[in-house]
Design a protein around this motif. Sequence first.
Motif, mmCIF file in Angstrom:
data_model
loop_
_atom_site.group_PDB
_atom_site.id
_atom_site.type_symbol
_atom_site.label_atom_id
_atom_site.label_comp_id
_atom_site.label_asym_id
_atom_site.label_seq_id
_atom_site.Cartn_x
_atom_site.Cartn_y
_atom_site.Cartn_z
ATOM 1 N N LEU A 165 1.353 -1.628 -0.001
ATOM 2 C CA LEU A 165 -0.180 -0.496 -0.312
ATOM 3 C C LEU A 165 0.948 1.474 0.455
ATOM 4 O O LEU A 165 0.236 2.570 -0.357
ATOM 5 C CB LEU A 165 -0.757 0.244 1.132
ATOM 6 C CG LEU A 165 -2.316 -1.414 1.320
ATOM 7 C CD1 LEU A 165 -2.924 -1.044 2.807
ATOM 8 C CD2 LEU A 165 -3.442 -1.323 0.367
ATOM 9 N N THR A 195 -4.024 -2.032 -8.483
ATOM 10 C CA THR A 195 -4.886 -3.012 -7.815
ATOM 11 C C THR A 195 -6.298 -3.048 -8.455
ATOM 12 O O THR A 195 -6.785 -2.199 -8.981
ATOM 13 C CB THR A 195 -4.707 -1.465 -6.591
ATOM 14 O OG1 THR A 195 -3.730 -1.223 -6.027
ATOM 15 C CG2 THR A 195 -5.871 -2.050 -5.471
ATOM 16 N N TRP A 232 -10.172 -4.408 -7.327
ATOM 17 C CA TRP A 232 -10.916 -4.611 -6.297
ATOM 18 C C TRP A 232 -12.357 -5.758 -7.212
ATOM 19 O O TRP A 232 -12.743 -5.497 -8.082
ATOM 20 C CB TRP A 232 -11.998 -4.240 -5.954
ATOM 21 C CG TRP A 232 -10.629 -3.355 -5.189
ATOM 22 C CD1 TRP A 232 -10.907 -3.083 -3.688
ATOM 23 C CD2 TRP A 232 -10.094 -1.564 -5.441
ATOM 24 N NE1 TRP A 232 -10.046 -2.057 -3.156
ATOM 25 C CE2 TRP A 232 -9.653 -1.361 -4.208
ATOM 26 C CE3 TRP A 232 -9.898 -1.338 -6.385
ATOM 27 C CZ2 TRP A 232 -8.618 -0.284 -4.305
ATOM 28 C CZ3 TRP A 232 -8.918 -0.414 -7.323
ATOM 29 C CH2 TRP A 232 -8.122 0.770 -5.367
ATOM 30 N N LYS A 267 -9.798 -8.655 -3.783
ATOM 31 C CA LYS A 267 -8.536 -7.633 -3.931
ATOM 32 C C LYS A 267 -7.666 -8.471 -3.639
ATOM 33 O O LYS A 267 -7.121 -8.090 -3.357
ATOM 34 C CB LYS A 267 -8.486 -6.877 -2.736
ATOM 35 C CG LYS A 267 -7.981 -5.039 -2.951
ATOM 36 C CD LYS A 267 -7.737 -4.136 -1.839
ATOM 37 C CE LYS A 267 -7.513 -3.288 -2.170
ATOM 38 N NZ LYS A 267 -7.389 -1.972 -0.814
ATOM 39 N N ILE A 277 -3.340 -7.128 -4.973
ATOM 40 C CA ILE A 277 -2.430 -5.720 -5.650
ATOM 41 C C ILE A 277 -1.467 -6.605 -6.006
ATOM 42 O O ILE A 277 -0.384 -7.262 -5.536
ATOM 43 C CB ILE A 277 -2.225 -5.242 -3.923
ATOM 44 C CG1 ILE A 277 -2.808 -3.948 -3.199
ATOM 45 C CG2 ILE A 277 -0.706 -4.076 -4.805
ATOM 46 C CD1 ILE A 277 -2.734 -3.633 -2.166
ATOM 47 N N TYR A 333 -3.129 -10.721 -1.525
ATOM 48 C CA TYR A 333 -4.664 -10.134 -1.083
ATOM 49 C C TYR A 333 -3.727 -10.154 -0.185
ATOM 50 O O TYR A 333 -4.154 -10.348 0.801
ATOM 51 C CB TYR A 333 -5.667 -11.146 -2.179
ATOM 52 C CG TYR A 333 -4.610 -12.875 -1.813
ATOM 53 C CD1 TYR A 333 -5.625 -13.400 -0.091
ATOM 54 C CD2 TYR A 333 -2.956 -13.071 -1.969
ATOM 55 C CE1 TYR A 333 -4.705 -14.673 0.177
ATOM 56 C CE2 TYR A 333 -3.573 -14.438 -1.791
ATOM 57 C CZ TYR A 333 -3.995 -15.087 -1.005
ATOM 58 O OH TYR A 333 -3.390 -16.558 0.377
#
Length: 549
Positions: A22, A113, A115, A132, A134, A144
């Motif tokens: 993130l 990313t 979703w 989700k 990434i 995930y």
Amino acid sequence: MKFRHFYILLFLPFGLLAQKPLNPPAPTGPQSIVEILNSDIQDGVNLKDMQNVTFRGNVIFRHQGVMMSTDLAIQNRTLNTVEAFGNIKINQGDTLTIVGDTLFYEGNSRIATIWGKSVILRDKKVTLRTQKVIYNMANGMAYYPVHGRIQQDSSTLTSNTGYYNTNTKYFNYIGDVEVLNPKFVLCTDTMDYDTHTKRAIFKAFTTITGETGVLTAEKGWYNIQTKESYFSGRSQVEHEKYILIGDTLQYDNASDFGWAKGNAVFVSKTDSLISVGDAMYRDGKAGWTRVIGSTISQYYSGGKPSLLASDSLRIIEKPKQDTTSKAPEKEDIQWIIAQGGVKLYREDVQGIADSLIYNALDSTIGYYQDPVLWHKRNQIKADSIEVFLKNQKLERMELIKNCFIIEQDTLLNFNQIKGRMMTARFDDSSRIEQIHISGNAESKYFILDDTQKIVGLDLTQCASMKFIFLRDELEDIHFYGDVDSRLVPPGEITLTESRFEDFKYRIEEKPSKEKILSLKLGQLLQEQLLKYLRTESLEDPVLTRASVE
């Protein structure tokens, strides 16, 4: 209006996925702009200010060789980002695809990313389903952060979060990890998995439940395909018929072969036997277990426990039954073979030898190489001794070559008998009923009157003789062949005359429960008795079949 072939020169990207994706590192070099290849409708085109452009319908864009498509995309060319909505699909190379509902793509870091109600990552034979993902296209790492489910071959794996390296095909699963396979279930908290080798690697407490038993360990690896495993830390295999424990443990579930090292424990559930040693080897298909180094075992049968210590131990099971036979078999062990420094404790007889063989089928115990047994007041010695049990009680003993029995009477005198061969028979209470000596029979026996005073020392030599007892007291003696006998009066008895030249009373070597349990692994045996088997007390451990079945 269709917008096609909007092209800007591509530059080499720079950026990696950090441990926490993130917060990716800031770009430090030249970047390439995301290339839009197709859309049905384009909004917000301004040649002077092209910061935000919206593309609708059959949107296809490309970046660094990766193809992405969606229903609607908003491109920010200043930030080099794309937001996309509806029918997201990412293709990288020939094998990797990711689908979902929403996408945010950072062109500078090459991090996508995704979703959706169902985000699916497919890579050859691996399928990840979550909500989700990434994905760092620069290094091929997918992350995930929410609950995910992976399908590969016939196994389904779930975890709270996880990482997947699309280059190395290596997974890292974190939190409530579970592997479901038609033949086993694996549960742990943290696990790595190599899709090439099919090896699951874990560093937290793990259980693997299979068709025939359960594996538990603190750390190690398990091959999902071959069913081989290696564990370190206190580890255990619990089969339907036995338990194997060690500080390190390797086990092949397919072949039922394994070994345990360091404070090793073997428990036979069907035979109420428990053994401890420095190391153990178990071959379930061949039907044997070998225990080496400071071994101590307790074997329960017929209401009486036996404690057995030795340098090594082999436990051999009966051959597998014909599958057409309907007769059930409760006990599996046929032979117990102990070698080196053998010490045996039973309530009715104790013994030492260099080797011991117990035949469970015909209830015989053989003692070999300098065996000595103690039965009540008797010390029994021969080159070899065979003990025959009936209903797990003493029935008879066969002494072969250089036989010598010493009995200490109530006045602490030593009665002695010698011969080439001897047979001792016992009553239902395991008391000696008679002793028959054949070949070069000799005896030195103290004769006592009714007041327990010495009448004299009887010295006899003959071809054979028989001693008959009643409730442990000498009732009668029979002599056969040429008899040479004399009675030495009490006042003329000397120490030399009262003992044979090879007399040796070895009572200090007599095994006891306390002596055996004070050996190196005695405490471990007691702990395991309390853990797996019902016991009366540490001073009198007793295995009960009901407690282990």
